[in-house]
Design a protein around this motif. Structure first.
Motif, PDB file in Angstrom:
ATOM      1  N   THR A   1       0.832  -1.192   0.000  1.00  0.00           N
ATOM      2  CA  THR A   1       0.000   0.000   0.000  1.00  0.00           C
ATOM      3  C   THR A   1       0.866   1.241   0.000  1.00  0.00           C
ATOM      4  O   THR A   1       2.056   1.218   0.293  1.00  0.00           O
ATOM      5  CB  THR A   1      -0.891   0.019   1.252  1.00  0.00           C
ATOM      6  OG1 THR A   1      -0.056   0.133   2.385  1.00  0.00           O
ATOM      7  CG2 THR A   1      -1.685  -1.259   1.376  1.00  0.00           C
TER       8      THR A   1
ATOM      9  N   SER B   1     -18.504   2.534  -0.742  1.00  0.00           N
ATOM     10  CA  SER B   1     -17.394   3.097  -1.531  1.00  0.00           C
ATOM     11  C   SER B   1     -17.847   4.407  -2.162  1.00  0.00           C
ATOM     12  O   SER B   1     -18.096   4.492  -3.365  1.00  0.00           O
ATOM     13  CB  SER B   1     -16.958   2.106  -2.618  1.00  0.00           C
ATOM     14  OG  SER B   1     -16.484   0.906  -2.048  1.00  0.00           O
TER      15      SER B   1
ATOM     16  N   THR C   1     -15.291  -4.758  -0.058  1.00  0.00           N
ATOM     17  CA  THR C   1     -14.056  -3.993   0.116  1.00  0.00           C
ATOM     18  C   THR C   1     -14.380  -2.514  -0.012  1.00  0.00           C
ATOM     19  O   THR C   1     -14.705  -2.040  -1.099  1.00  0.00           O
ATOM     20  CB  THR C   1     -13.017  -4.383  -0.945  1.00  0.00           C
ATOM     21  OG1 THR C   1     -12.764  -5.775  -0.846  1.00  0.00           O
ATOM     22  CG2 THR C   1     -11.729  -3.616  -0.730  1.00  0.00           C
TER      23      THR C   1
ATOM     24  N   SER D   1     -13.952   1.623  -0.127  1.00  0.00           N
ATOM     25  CA  SER D   1     -12.965   2.564  -0.652  1.00  0.00           C
ATOM     26  C   SER D   1     -13.547   3.960  -0.552  1.00  0.00           C
ATOM     27  O   SER D   1     -14.747   4.138  -0.367  1.00  0.00           O
ATOM     28  CB  SER D   1     -12.605   2.237  -2.103  1.00  0.00           C
ATOM     29  OG  SER D   1     -13.740   2.404  -2.944  1.00  0.00           O
TER      30      SER D   1
ATOM     31  N   SER E   1     -12.997   7.815  -2.566  1.00  0.00           N
ATOM     32  CA  SER E   1     -12.341   8.626  -3.586  1.00  0.00           C
ATOM     33  C   SER E   1     -12.589  10.095  -3.283  1.00  0.00           C
ATOM     34  O   SER E   1     -13.738  10.520  -3.137  1.00  0.00           O
ATOM     35  CB  SER E   1     -12.883   8.275  -4.979  1.00  0.00           C
ATOM     36  OG  SER E   1     -12.305   9.112  -5.949  1.00  0.00           O
TER      37      SER E   1
ATOM     38  N   VAL F   1      -6.549   3.847   6.306  1.00  0.00           N
ATOM     39  CA  VAL F   1      -7.025   2.874   5.338  1.00  0.00           C
ATOM     40  C   VAL F   1      -6.725   1.519   5.961  1.00  0.00           C
ATOM     41  O   VAL F   1      -5.571   1.136   6.111  1.00  0.00           O
ATOM     42  CB  VAL F   1      -6.337   3.037   3.969  1.00  0.00           C
ATOM     43  CG1 VAL F   1      -6.885   2.021   2.985  1.00  0.00           C
ATOM     44  CG2 VAL F   1      -6.558   4.445   3.447  1.00  0.00           C
TER      45      VAL F   1
ATOM     46  N   PRO G   1      -8.716  -2.369   1.312  1.00  0.00           N
ATOM     47  CA  PRO G   1      -9.476  -1.122   1.216  1.00  0.00           C
ATOM     48  C   PRO G   1      -8.669  -0.084   0.433  1.00  0.00           C
ATOM     49  O   PRO G   1      -7.440  -0.189   0.324  1.00  0.00           O
ATOM     50  CB  PRO G   1      -9.662  -0.704   2.680  1.00  0.00           C
ATOM     51  CG  PRO G   1      -9.415  -1.940   3.475  1.00  0.00           C
ATOM     52  CD  PRO G   1      -8.412  -2.734   2.689  1.00  0.00           C
ATOM     53  N   GLY G   2      -9.355   0.916  -0.108  1.00  0.00           N
ATOM     54  CA  GLY G   2      -8.658   1.880  -0.954  1.00  0.00           C
ATOM     55  C   GLY G   2      -8.973   3.311  -0.615  1.00  0.00           C
ATOM     56  O   GLY G   2     -10.040   3.641  -0.114  1.00  0.00           O
ATOM     57  N   LEU G   3      -7.975   4.186  -0.904  1.00  0.00           N
ATOM     58  CA  LEU G   3      -8.150   5.626  -0.758  1.00  0.00           C
ATOM     59  C   LEU G   3      -7.481   6.283  -1.946  1.00  0.00           C
ATOM     60  O   LEU G   3      -6.289   6.086  -2.179  1.00  0.00           O
ATOM     61  CB  LEU G   3      -7.537   6.132   0.548  1.00  0.00           C
ATOM     62  CG  LEU G   3      -7.510   7.656   0.745  1.00  0.00           C
ATOM     63  CD1 LEU G   3      -8.930   8.215   0.799  1.00  0.00           C
ATOM     64  CD2 LEU G   3      -6.739   8.018   2.001  1.00  0.00           C
ATOM     65  N   SER G   4      -8.278   7.042  -2.723  1.00  0.00           N
ATOM     66  CA  SER G   4      -7.743   7.781  -3.866  1.00  0.00           C
ATOM     67  C   SER G   4      -7.817   9.259  -3.553  1.00  0.00           C
ATOM     68  O   SER G   4      -8.868   9.767  -3.158  1.00  0.00           O
ATOM     69  CB  SER G   4      -8.554   7.471  -5.136  1.00  0.00           C
ATOM     70  OG  SER G   4      -8.456   6.099  -5.466  1.00  0.00           O
TER      71      SER G   4
END
Length: 750
Positions: A37, A103, A127, A129, A131, A144, A153-156
């Motif tokens: 990550t 998300s 999952t 996330s 943005s 995260v 998991p995601g973070l943009s």
């Protein structure tokens, strides 16, 4: 760095001090990357360039569908936050929000100091996330989270990034290029100015977009975690896809107890670089000789930490009640640790929380739990560590967990039973706390202080309602003290309930009969009362029966059992002549209630017969002599009263009062001759009158007399007057005074 699914890393190993902002992106805080990550954690602007002092506005324009109109509730985020360039989210007021299965895409995000946002905690079915297109301002904690069942998991992030708190990523974090200083897309390459610390954990990767420049300024630190040999890319942290402008300090950190072989070189950066590090910490060296590669040789273990745990209720907590647990993490040297602390009661996880450092420099984490097991919980706190600070576990804290109080109630199946009637008393155990474990154990019953047979140590069922029942019959009518005692268990305290059980007497019906409904005065009348209970009991009726003639008691007799029937019999000869309506009243006893005959028995009593006779003890008398006549009255019954009339030849001559069965009459008025004396008994209330059965002939004769002559002058003188006196004496005393004349004679001559 110690590997965990959810790792909070970072924290500058330095004293924070203000730095001059410069054009481009500045990381003056901490950038930590864990696993595969990317994590940027800055105390100033990362990505793009913002004017000095500029902060993102927080419009808090809530557009979700939750019950409350703010972003401080995870439930509101979970209703489905709409995507759009005009949506700004604000998490304020010391709120802690965790996104698990959503998300959303939003324009900007502000996390205020004291607040936190966690994207994924490893528990969701999807999952999550997030943005963010136009900017991030973080003064709190942004995480995260751990890998879940479906991946990272995601973070943009896009737009200006301002961080004065902590950003921790165990998932995927992408930083977009082409962001202008104001946050609008303008095709300008991303420039990261690091005046703080960028920490890359073992296996971590900071992956730029080939247009990213990372400048490590004189106060900046690039730290790389190492926990395996150089041949494994997952054994150390790396930076790729970026151009490095070197300066400041490099710090290779040995993680998880691993010590690299002497001279082992780790290529921690791929891509072009310029300049050299001013310092390589812990006696390590940097190798700049390889094209587009930066190597580090040597290093030292992460700084050791000490963790201790305390309780908000050190004197002992109630089972099922919340307890606050606080862990304080103290490094042996350096700055402020980041990461998280996990709390355990023995092997039971209680929860985890990211650490925060107070203005006074105390690093701590707190959880609140109601899941401590009783009677004693051995509490430990494990600090996860980060790139610069090693993990540590506290010594065990013994937390006394007192059983949760319970209430006990007794409910009888029959509120007011009769003696002999079965009654089921049900004891219900209730835990006072909803978070309490279901009560187990036993319930025992006592009656008036004595254990009830068959109702001892009755086990509670496994499911609600938690009840135990005791069935018994009471032998007598009274108020009985019923006590139920719950034994308690490890999690629930024992309790006691008392019921005043009022037991009524068994109703009865009393009937009366007579074996002699018709009799005469003086004869025995036999009266029998029969007592019939309306219910059954373990004992036969006892007590007494009182027989009454109207309101006049006739007698009281004990109840006896005759062939299984309770009876009482009275023999009485006291009933007078006439009709009698006799009742019977049962006295009752401790088991059976009193009762009185509803219908009396009628007993008719006739007068007793009599026989009258006249005594002839003195059938001879003289005129004037007192004669006593006696009449005897005989009867089968005693107690004759009244009068007797005496007659002479049918003519009444007087009466006498009956006493002792006799009546007398005396007279001295009988004339000379024979008299036929009879008697008539006049009767009374209980005896029949009648005439004498015989006649006494009383003969009255003359009384005998004697005459004596006396002279007043004896001797007398010739010529002298001489008085002679004749005295008549009655021979029968009491026969009266003679009357008539006396004739005197001298030598036979009148």
């Amino acid at each position: 760095m110690k590997r965990r699914d959810a790792r909070v890393q970072g924290a500058a190993r330095r004293s924070h001090r203000p730095v001059a902002r410069r054009a481009g992106a500045v990381a003056a805080g901490l950038l930590v990357v864990a696993g595969t990550t990317t994590l940027f954690d800055a105390s100033s602007t990362v990505l793009g360039s913002a004017p000095p002092g500029e902060t993102l506005s927080c419009n808090d324009n809530w557009v979700g569908g939750g019950a409350s109109s703010d972003w401080d509730s995870a439930a509101n985020w979970s209703t489905g936050v709409p995507s759009g360039p005009d949506i700004s989210a604000c998490i304020t007021g010391n709120a802690n929000v965790t996104l698990t299965d959503v998300s959303p895409s939003i324009s900007a995000l502000t996390v205020a100091a004291g607040s936190s946002l966690t994207i994924g905690d490893g528990t969701g079915s999807a999952t999550p996330s997030l943005s963010i297109s136009s900017g991030l301002q973080n003064s709190g904690s942004l995480t995260v989270g751990a890998t879940g069942t479906s991946g990272h998991p995601g973070l943009s992030l896009g737009g200006p990034i301002t961080n004065s708190g902590t950003i921790t990523v165990d998932g995927t974090m992408a930083i977009s290029g082409g962001v202008s200083a104001g946050g609008a897309g303008g095709g300008i390459a991303t420039a990261v100015q690091n005046d703080g610390t960028i920490g890359v954990a073992p296996g971590g990767l900071v992956d730029g977009d080939q247009a990213t420049t990372i400048t490590n300024n004189p106060t900046g630190v690039l730290a790389f975690g190492i926990d395996g040999p150089p041949g494994s890319l997952t054994a150390y942290g790396r930076i790729t896809g970026s151009t490095l402008a070197l300066g400041g300090t490099a710090d290779p950190v040995d993680e998880d107890g691993f010590t690299p072989p002497s001279g082992a070189e780790y290529f921690v950066a791929d891509g072009p670089s310029t300049g050299n590090f001013a310092t390589v910490s812990d006696g390590a060296t940097a190798d700049y000789s390889h094209a587009d590669q930066l190597g580090l040789i040597g290093g030292a273990p992460a700084t050791a930490t000490v963790t201790r745990v305390t309780s908000s209720v050190p004197a002992g907590s109630l089972f099922g009640k919340p307890v606050g647990l606080t862990a304080v993490v103290t490094p042996t040297s350096g700055g402020d640790p980041t990461g998280s602390v996990s709390f355990f009661a023995g092997d039971l996880p209680l929860g985890s929380s990211p650490v925060t450092t107070s203005p006074a420099g105390v690093t701590s984490a707190t959880v609140t739990t109601a899941d401590l097991p009783a009677p004693d919980a051995s509490i430990t706190a494990s600090y996860s560590g980060d790139v610069l600070f090693g993990p540590s576990t506290s010594t065990a804290l013994t937390q006394v967990v007192l059983p949760d109080p319970t209430t006990l109630a007794i409910t009888p199946s029959v509120p007011s039973p009769e003696a002999g009637q079965p009654v089921t008393d049900t004891a219900t155990v209730t835990a006072t706390s909803q978070s309490s474990a279901p009560p187990t154990g036993t319930v025992s019953f006592t009656e008036d202080g004595s254990p009830v047979s068959g109702c001892q140590s009755l086990a509670l069922p496994e499911g609600a309602p938690f009840q135990a029942a005791c069935t018994e019959s009471f032998g007598s009518g009274a108020t009985h003290a019923i006590v139920a005692i719950y034994s308690g268990d490890v999690d629930n305290a024992g309790s006691t309930a008392t019921l005043a059980q009022t037991v009524g007497q068994v109703p009865t019906v009393t009937a009366i009969t007579s074996s002699t409904p018709g009799t005469q005065y003086g004869q025995i009348a036999v009266l029998t009362a029969t007592i019939t209970p309306s219910g059954s009991a373990a004992v036969d009726p006892s007590g007494t029966v009182t027989f009454s003639d109207g309101s006049l008691p006739l007698g009281t007799v004990d109840v006896s059992d005759t062939g299984g029937t309770a009876t009482a019999t009275l023999d009485t000869s006291s009933l007078v002549e006439g009709a009698h309506f006799v009742t019977a009243t049962y006295s009752g006893d401790p088991t059976y209630a009193t009762s009185t005959t509803l219908t009396p028995v009628t007993v008719d009593v006739a007068e007793a017969p009599t026989t009258v006779t006249v005594d002839d003890a003195s059938s001879q008398s003289v005129v004037g002599q007192t004669v006593v006549f006696t009449a005897s009255i005989a009867s089968p019954a005693p107690g004759i009263t009244g009068t007797v009339q005496f007659a002479d030849d049918g003519e009444p001559i007087g009466s006498g009062v009956v006493s002792g069965g006799q009546a007398t009459f005396e007279t001295s008025a009988l004339a000379l001759g024979a008299h036929a004396i009879t008697a008539v008994y006049e009767g009374d209330d209980n005896f029949i009158g009648g005439s004498s059965t015989n006649t006494v002939i009383q003969t009255v004769g003359q009384a005998a007399t004697a005459t004596e002559v006396t002279s007043a002058h004896d001797p007398g003188l010739v010529g002298q007057s001489i008085t002679y006196t004749a005295t008549v004496a009655v021979a029968t005393p009491g026969s009266g005074t003679p009357t008539g004349t006396a004739s005197f004679s001298d030598d036979g001559n009148p």
